[in-house]
Design a protein around this motif. Structure first.
Motif, PDB file in Angstrom:
ATOM      1  N   ASP A  71     -24.736   4.961  -6.878  1.00  0.00           N
ATOM      2  CA  ASP A  71     -24.073   3.570  -7.747  1.00  0.00           C
ATOM      3  C   ASP A  71     -24.234   2.464  -6.717  1.00  0.00           C
ATOM      4  OD1 ASP A  71     -24.026   5.077 -10.189  1.00  0.00           O
ATOM      5  OD2 ASP A  71     -21.776   5.486  -9.682  1.00  0.00           O
ATOM      6  N   LEU A  72     -25.260   2.102  -6.126  1.00  0.00           N
ATOM      7  CA  LEU A  72     -25.296   1.084  -5.168  1.00  0.00           C
ATOM      8  C   LEU A  72     -26.328   0.134  -5.748  1.00  0.00           C
ATOM      9  CD1 LEU A  72     -24.542   2.358  -1.651  1.00  0.00           C
ATOM     10  CD2 LEU A  72     -22.918   1.059  -3.161  1.00  0.00           C
ATOM     11  N   VAL A  73     -27.006   0.586  -6.848  1.00  0.00           N
ATOM     12  CA  VAL A  73     -28.006  -0.556  -7.253  1.00  0.00           C
ATOM     13  C   VAL A  73     -27.433  -1.814  -8.118  1.00  0.00           C
ATOM     14  CG1 VAL A  73     -29.795  -0.585  -9.182  1.00  0.00           C
ATOM     15  CG2 VAL A  73     -29.544   1.574  -8.177  1.00  0.00           C
ATOM     16  N   ASP A  74     -28.088  -2.719  -7.910  1.00  0.00           N
ATOM     17  CA  ASP A  74     -27.616  -4.195  -8.214  1.00  0.00           C
ATOM     18  C   ASP A  74     -26.507  -4.758  -7.353  1.00  0.00           C
ATOM     19  OD1 ASP A  74     -29.596  -4.609 -10.141  1.00  0.00           O
ATOM     20  OD2 ASP A  74     -28.190  -3.749 -11.638  1.00  0.00           O
ATOM     21  N   THR A  75     -26.339  -4.138  -6.279  1.00  0.00           N
ATOM     22  CA  THR A  75     -25.306  -4.692  -5.240  1.00  0.00           C
ATOM     23  C   THR A  75     -26.263  -5.090  -3.722  1.00  0.00           C
ATOM     24  OG1 THR A  75     -25.067  -2.596  -4.104  1.00  0.00           O
ATOM     25  CG2 THR A  75     -23.567  -3.109  -6.016  1.00  0.00           C
ATOM     26  N   PHE A  76     -25.530  -5.554  -2.872  1.00  0.00           N
ATOM     27  CA  PHE A  76     -25.990  -6.047  -1.672  1.00  0.00           C
ATOM     28  C   PHE A  76     -26.060  -5.093  -0.470  1.00  0.00           C
ATOM     29  CE2 PHE A  76     -24.643 -10.420  -3.276  1.00  0.00           C
ATOM     30  CZ  PHE A  76     -25.794 -11.015  -3.176  1.00  0.00           C
ATOM     31  N   TRP A  77     -25.411  -3.764  -0.710  1.00  0.00           N
ATOM     32  CA  TRP A  77     -25.764  -2.871   0.029  1.00  0.00           C
ATOM     33  C   TRP A  77     -26.998  -2.207   0.561  1.00  0.00           C
ATOM     34  CZ3 TRP A  77     -21.395  -1.826   3.006  1.00  0.00           C
ATOM     35  CH2 TRP A  77     -20.357  -2.123   2.348  1.00  0.00           C
ATOM     36  N   PRO A  78     -27.759  -1.843  -0.578  1.00  0.00           N
ATOM     37  CA  PRO A  78     -29.086  -1.447  -0.241  1.00  0.00           C
ATOM     38  C   PRO A  78     -30.205  -2.456   0.584  1.00  0.00           C
ATOM     39  CG  PRO A  78     -28.781  -1.247  -2.669  1.00  0.00           C
ATOM     40  CD  PRO A  78     -27.451  -2.074  -1.812  1.00  0.00           C
ATOM     41  N   LEU A  79     -29.686  -3.876   0.761  1.00  0.00           N
ATOM     42  CA  LEU A  79     -30.384  -4.838   1.608  1.00  0.00           C
ATOM     43  C   LEU A  79     -29.990  -4.529   3.075  1.00  0.00           C
ATOM     44  CD1 LEU A  79     -29.764  -8.012  -0.625  1.00  0.00           C
ATOM     45  CD2 LEU A  79     -31.608  -6.415  -0.596  1.00  0.00           C
ATOM     46  N   PHE A  80     -28.961  -4.002   3.515  1.00  0.00           N
ATOM     47  CA  PHE A  80     -28.562  -4.014   4.815  1.00  0.00           C
ATOM     48  C   PHE A  80     -28.330  -2.425   5.442  1.00  0.00           C
ATOM     49  CE2 PHE A  80     -24.535  -5.261   3.240  1.00  0.00           C
ATOM     50  CZ  PHE A  80     -23.725  -4.350   3.857  1.00  0.00           C
ATOM     51  N   LEU A  81     -28.034  -1.579   4.520  1.00  0.00           N
ATOM     52  CA  LEU A  81     -27.772  -0.095   4.854  1.00  0.00           C
ATOM     53  C   LEU A  81     -28.836   0.438   5.534  1.00  0.00           C
ATOM     54  CD1 LEU A  81     -25.137   1.275   2.015  1.00  0.00           C
ATOM     55  CD2 LEU A  81     -24.793   0.643   4.594  1.00  0.00           C
ATOM     56  N   PRO A  82     -30.022   0.390   5.034  1.00  0.00           N
ATOM     57  CA  PRO A  82     -31.139   1.201   5.529  1.00  0.00           C
ATOM     58  C   PRO A  82     -31.530   0.720   7.104  1.00  0.00           C
ATOM     59  CG  PRO A  82     -31.950   0.267   3.347  1.00  0.00           C
ATOM     60  CD  PRO A  82     -30.622  -0.175   3.684  1.00  0.00           C
ATOM     61  N   ASN A  83     -31.235  -0.410   7.562  1.00  0.00           N
ATOM     62  CA  ASN A  83     -31.401  -0.676   8.888  1.00  0.00           C
ATOM     63  C   ASN A  83     -30.170  -0.945   9.638  1.00  0.00           C
ATOM     64  OD1 ASN A  83     -34.218  -0.720   8.748  1.00  0.00           O
ATOM     65  ND2 ASN A  83     -34.211  -2.458   7.725  1.00  0.00           N
TER      66      ASN A  83
END
Length: 188
Positions: A71-83
């Motif tokens: 449930d992290l779609v449309d949040t900022f978390w996927p922008l920096f969590l992968p790296n």
């Protein structure tokens, strides 16, 4: 009441003191691969290097499915969590640099009672500023493309020339591996 300009300046200083976005997360795993001993270190390092061979396009859909299940779609978390813990290339480069720092410096710090984090902060990072500057990406504003193929150029006219698909060759801007080619010698 606090002056808004002072608050803005303090916020700017806090942002500047944070580790760099890409290179900062790579320091800790690089130090672990370079200096900490364990049985599976070589296998883990080989697996990490193996991730460099996987194209980014291959992991887009699985990464989206993972973030949608969390449930992290449309949040900022996927922008920096992968790296968050760095990228394989930056970890590799920093690890190689950390292995060149003499072990005697680390041993002297251990004799003085320093732990691993203090050794990292007080010895390794100050000596590694050139390597950290290398892995800290400088945001190129002129004809820089992101992973999606989009252009990061702010000026509209320059954007049209740079990102028209010709790699900027029509505008005379040279790229690595691109740009005008030297004239060929006539075959005799």
């Amino acid at each position: 009441m606090v002056d808004p300009l002072i608050e803005q300046g303090e916020a700017h200083e806090r942002r500047r003191s944070l580790p760099p976005r890409e290179g900062g997360g790579s320091i800790l795993p690089a130090y672990a691969f370079a200096r900490l001993r364990s049985r599976m270190r070589g296998v883990a390092f080989a697996l990490m290097l193996g991730t460099m061979m996987i194209p980014a396009q291959v992991v887009i859909v699985p990464r989206f499915l993972l973030f949608s299940q969390l449930d992290l779609v449309d949040t900022f978390w996927p922008l920096f969590l992968p790296n968050f813990f760095g990228t394989a290339l930056y970890i590799f480069l920093l690890r190689q640099f950390f292995t060149t720092i003499p072990q005697e410096l680390v041993e002297a710090a251990r004799i003085d009672g320093a732990g691993e984090l203090r050794i990292l902060w007080r010895i390794m990072i100050p000596l590694s500023k050139p390597a950290i500057a290398t892995v800290t990406p400088v945001r190129r504003r002129l004809c820089a493309t992101n992973a999606d193929g989009g252009c990061d150029v702010e000026d509209r006219e320059l954007r049209m020339r740079c990102c028209a698909g010709d790699g900027g060759r029509s505008s005379g801007i040279a790229h690595a591996g691109g740009g005008p080619k030297p004239p060929r010698a006539a075959a005799a």
